[in-house]
Design an enzyme around this catalytic site. Sequence first.
Site, PDB file in Angstrom:
ATOM      1  N   LEU A  27       0.868  -1.041   0.084  1.00 34.93           N
ATOM      2  CA  LEU A  27       0.022  -0.113   0.168  1.00 34.93           C
ATOM      3  C   LEU A  27       0.837   1.114   0.015  1.00 34.93           C
ATOM      4  O   LEU A  27       1.998   1.176   0.474  1.00 34.93           O
ATOM      5  CB  LEU A  27      -0.882   0.022   1.300  1.00 34.93           C
ATOM      6  CG  LEU A  27      -1.958  -0.913   1.144  1.00 34.93           C
ATOM      7  CD1 LEU A  27      -2.944  -0.675   2.711  1.00 34.93           C
ATOM      8  CD2 LEU A  27      -2.996  -0.754   0.082  1.00 34.93           C
ATOM      9  N   ASP A  28       0.637   2.403  -0.544  1.00 34.76           N
ATOM     10  CA  ASP A  28       1.071   3.677  -0.567  1.00 34.76           C
ATOM     11  C   ASP A  28       1.446   4.088   0.743  1.00 34.76           C
ATOM     12  O   ASP A  28       0.587   3.812   1.687  1.00 34.76           O
ATOM     13  CB  ASP A  28       0.496   4.859  -1.560  1.00 34.76           C
ATOM     14  CG  ASP A  28       0.446   4.366  -2.844  1.00 34.76           C
ATOM     15  OD1 ASP A  28       1.398   3.688  -3.324  1.00 34.76           O
ATOM     16  OD2 ASP A  28      -0.159   4.722  -3.597  1.00 34.76           O
ATOM     17  N   LYS A  29       2.395   4.847   1.001  1.00 36.40           N
ATOM     18  CA  LYS A  29       2.740   5.423   2.270  1.00 36.40           C
ATOM     19  C   LYS A  29       1.781   6.270   2.810  1.00 36.40           C
ATOM     20  O   LYS A  29       1.388   6.169   4.018  1.00 36.40           O
ATOM     21  CB  LYS A  29       4.014   6.122   2.230  1.00 36.40           C
ATOM     22  CG  LYS A  29       4.522   7.002   3.602  1.00 36.40           C
ATOM     23  CD  LYS A  29       5.567   7.827   3.126  1.00 36.40           C
ATOM     24  CE  LYS A  29       6.101   8.836   4.367  1.00 36.40           C
ATOM     25  NZ  LYS A  29       7.009   9.710   4.378  1.00 36.40           N
ATOM     26  N   GLU A  30       0.838   7.147   2.047  1.00 37.99           N
ATOM     27  CA  GLU A  30      -0.191   7.932   2.696  1.00 37.99           C
ATOM     28  C   GLU A  30      -1.677   7.166   2.418  1.00 37.99           C
ATOM     29  O   GLU A  30      -2.624   7.702   2.610  1.00 37.99           O
ATOM     30  CB  GLU A  30      -0.375   9.072   1.422  1.00 37.99           C
ATOM     31  CG  GLU A  30       0.864  10.005   1.685  1.00 37.99           C
ATOM     32  CD  GLU A  30       2.096   9.649   1.007  1.00 37.99           C
ATOM     33  OE1 GLU A  30       1.918   8.918   0.192  1.00 37.99           O
ATOM     34  OE2 GLU A  30       3.151  10.170   1.026  1.00 37.99           O
ATOM     35  N   THR A  31      -1.520   5.750   2.229  1.00 36.99           N
ATOM     36  CA  THR A  31      -2.849   5.046   2.068  1.00 36.99           C
ATOM     37  C   THR A  31      -3.118   4.234   3.393  1.00 36.99           C
ATOM     38  O   THR A  31      -2.017   3.635   4.108  1.00 36.99           O
ATOM     39  CB  THR A  31      -2.832   4.109   1.049  1.00 36.99           C
ATOM     40  OG1 THR A  31      -2.835   5.038  -0.125  1.00 36.99           O
ATOM     41  CG2 THR A  31      -4.103   3.387   0.840  1.00 36.99           C
TER      42      THR A  31
END
Length: 309
Positions: free
Chosen positions: A152-156
């Site tokens: 998952l993306d860091k900001e997700t």
Amino acid sequence: MAAPSCSAPRLWVQVCRQRVGGLLPVVSQPFCSAAAASRPLDAQRLADRLRAQKQEQKTKKVPVPTNPVQRRVQELVRFTQQLQRVHPNVLAKELSRGIVHQDRDLVVINKPYGLPVHGGPGVQLCISDVLPILAKMLHGHKAEPLHLCHRLDKETTGVMVLAREKEVAHQVQELFRTRQVAKKYWAITVHIPVPSAGVVDIPIIEKEVQGQQQHHKMALTPSYRMDNGKMVRVRTSRNAHMAVTQYQVLSSALSSALLELQPVTGIKHQLRVHLSFGLDCPILGDHKYSDWNRLAPQPIPLEGQRTGH
């Protein structure tokens, strides 16, 4: 929380993004005749000054927002920054508190916002670093490290599926690769999509954005264009990727909406690009894709800043 056919929970995601930056001034001292004697002293003074400035930034009081939403965002950012500085054992303990499902094959955790999955430049601590510690906390000191099944993306934020054995991880990864896992995301958008439900089927390609802030973005490359009122098929680039996104408005108010998104394909930044450039509804807090020509804080309409009761 319902589980898809592969026994792994669906991914419920709300995207939020914030940039934090700071610069420390560089202090220079003129050379003197007794250079050999003064250099150690100058270096010590510079180190003390930088250390004092860093401590001052830590102790500096940040004004508390009166808006409850902004206050919650500030708490979320502060919590994320703390997770980047804690001991790996502390992070592993925090992840263990966020377990949403586990059985003899899988462990499913709730990934916090702002925490990277893999290491990289500027990353102090990531999830993959603490998987051996988390496995020992859950299954004893002889337990093998847990294995990542996806990213998952860091900001997700959202659920992450971990496997106890490498073979199981490969099986789950194959389910993700062949689109046998139902992934659903939630996102708040600026503006309300019209129609309220549908499918965005527009190929995506990576392009370089020229200008003062030269950077790369994923962009739409439609297969058709209008020519004198007629729809004409155009030749697509070899580098274009087919991208399909299903969306549905769950709730809306004034100039914002809560959407449920289901990516049929898995192209880089697909949801963000389809929403911003395909539906003119960028994700709230997505500063990269809110404007094509520049990287800047996302402008929020005044009516979108009001909260209902």
